[in-house]
Design an enzyme around this catalytic site. Structure first.
Site, mmCIF file in Angstrom:
data_model
loop_
_atom_site.group_PDB
_atom_site.id
_atom_site.type_symbol
_atom_site.label_atom_id
_atom_site.label_comp_id
_atom_site.label_asym_id
_atom_site.label_seq_id
_atom_site.Cartn_x
_atom_site.Cartn_y
_atom_site.Cartn_z
ATOM 1 C CB ALA A 150 4.126 -6.522 -6.487
ATOM 2 C CE LYS A 151 2.299 1.228 -8.250
ATOM 3 N NZ LYS A 151 2.425 1.265 -9.729
#
Ligand code: NAD
Length: 418
Positions: free
Chosen positions: A108-109
């Site tokens: 994720a980011k």
């Protein structure tokens, strides 16, 4: 500036590397379609009361790419260019990175389009809290765990943990990279730089390079760059040029890295350091070296400069600093590029250790953290190099192949494509 042929999006670059690995692995079209799309993404508007009484609205994102191997995991960056494309690319990169170093997380980011240097501490605290409350239904210790990245740090993580905890109760495992006093792990702050150093030591041994006899050129002197420099300097590596966003410094004998860290802490930049001569920021890659280490931002080594960089090895400490066109030029020139998903994975490895310590409420000492980090980094490095030795793959291609294969296998076993 990137050359015209390189006007692709950051996401397209990661997808291109993924597609090459998927083709070699014979991954089905359905599975490929799944992997090129982020699983879930959220865009949020973040109104913040500024110190002068006005309200400003910032835009933030959280992109969750894939969680086949465990909860989503990824940093949050505060940067003026943190847009959807960049955050999607980095989320996907995290999926392959966590798989490559074999920790039980997905990718994720997050990001907020903001220049953190232009905000006061109070404004940053309010912005971080607003962002946390806006994404809190998506994150959590068994859903999605955040961490620092470009423009964020341990203080940011303490604010996130506090804001999340106000709504959900004490939950230190929702964020890693926290200060030690509120559940951080010994060794986390230096972990990305230290992990990069472990990879460099192993590669130097394989290439017959003596680190004590090497000239190193470094771009970026933030968390990753400055810790890498301190650890490598301690091992005898000779830094001849360092640059950050405000300027650079050059010394053909060697830069005194501990003094440079002190100077940066006082002045906010390496520019003007008296232990060398000034170097324009954009000239950093013109300095001849044995090892070049981009540890700042993406796309800085591209078709316009890859052909003229005089070095023996490129160590990608930042995410995506070398474009695909530059990769091809280095391949042609016989200069190995050790890829981001391997080199800078030390941060997420120690984030994993921090998360396990938080869940168990049991702390490790720094010696244990560094030993376990070294073991994970070398295991990943050895897996990549043995694939390279038995094929005509580059280090990046081999690293992707290992990461993609593990995620594909987990997805297949879980049977969630029905
Ligand atoms: P940071 O904000 O602590 O430091 C960034 C550094 O880059 C600063 O020295 C800044 O002056 C410099 N910089 C910014 N723009 C520049 C430019 N145009 N030219 C030259 N220098 C410039 O960020 P960080 O945490 O050290 O992250 C650096 C890179 O490493 C990013 O690509 C990030 O995604 C990646 N990374 C960070 C971690 C981590 O644990 N912090 C983990 C994995 C990957």
């Amino acid at each position: 500036m990137a050359a015209e042929s390189e006007e692709r999006s950051a996401q397209q670059d990661v997808i291109a590397s993924f597609e090459r690995a998927a083709t070699r692995l014979g991954i089905s079209q359905g599975m490929r379609s799944l992997f090129v799309e982020p699983w879930r993404e959220l865009r949020v508007a973040l109104p913040v009361r500024m110190d002068d009484g006005n309200v400003e609205v910032f835009i933030g994102y959280r992109v969750q790419h894939n969680a086949a191997r465990g909860p989503y995991k990824g940093g949050i960056r505060f940067h003026p260019r943190a847009n959807e494309d960049e955050v999607r690319a980095l989320a996907m990169l995290m999926t392959w990175k966590t798989a490559l170093v074999d920790i039980p997380f997905g990718g994720a980011k997050g990001g907020i389009m903001v220049d953190p240097l232009e905000l006061s501490s109070g404004e940053l605290n309010r912005l971080t809290r607003r962002y946390t409350s806006s994404i809190q239904h998506l994150i959590g210790p068994h859903r999605d765990i955040v961490a620092p990245d470009l423009g964020t740090n341990a203080q940011t993580m303490a604010w996130i943990m506090d804001a999340y905890g106000q709504a959900n109760g004490y939950t230190p495992a929702v964020a890693t990279g926290k200060p030690l006093e509120v559940g951080g792990s010994a060794g986390r702050e230096a972990a990305t730089g230290r992990g990069a150093m472990y990879v460099l030591q192993a590669a130097a041994t394989d290439m017959g390079i003596d680190l004590r006899d090497c000239r190193v050129v470094l771009q970026g002197f933030g968390n990753v760059g400055s810790w890498f420099a301190q650890i490598a300097h301690g091992e005898g590596a000779r830094f001849v040029a360092v640059a950050d966003h405000l300027g650079g410094v050059y010394n053909d004998r060697l830069l005194d890295i501990p003094e440079l860290v002190k100077y940066r802490n006082e002045h906010g930049s390496v520019a003007g350091f008296p232990g060398g001569t000034p170097l324009p920021r954009e000239d950093i890659f013109k300095v001849e070296s044995d090892i070049v280490v981009p540890a700042a931002v993406e796309n800085v080594i591209n078709a316009s400069n890859a052909g003229s960089i005089q070095t023996r090895l490129v160590l990608e400490a930042a995410n995506q600093p070398v474009t695909p066109d530059a990769d091809a030029i280095f391949k042609e020139r016989g200069i190995p590029v050790l890829p981001d998903i391997l080199v800078n994975a030390g941060g997420v490895v120690v984030s994993y250790f921090e998360w396990t310590q938080n869940l168990q409420q049991y702390n490790w000492d720094e010696g244990r953290v560094n030993e376990a980090l070294k073991e994970r980094m070398l295991r990943a490095y050895n897996a990549v190099t043995s694939l390279v030795k038995n094929s005509d793959l580059t280090f990046r291609e081999a690293a992707y192949e290992i990461g993609v294969e593990r995620v594909a296998k987990a997805s297949e076993l879980r049977g969630f494509v029905i």
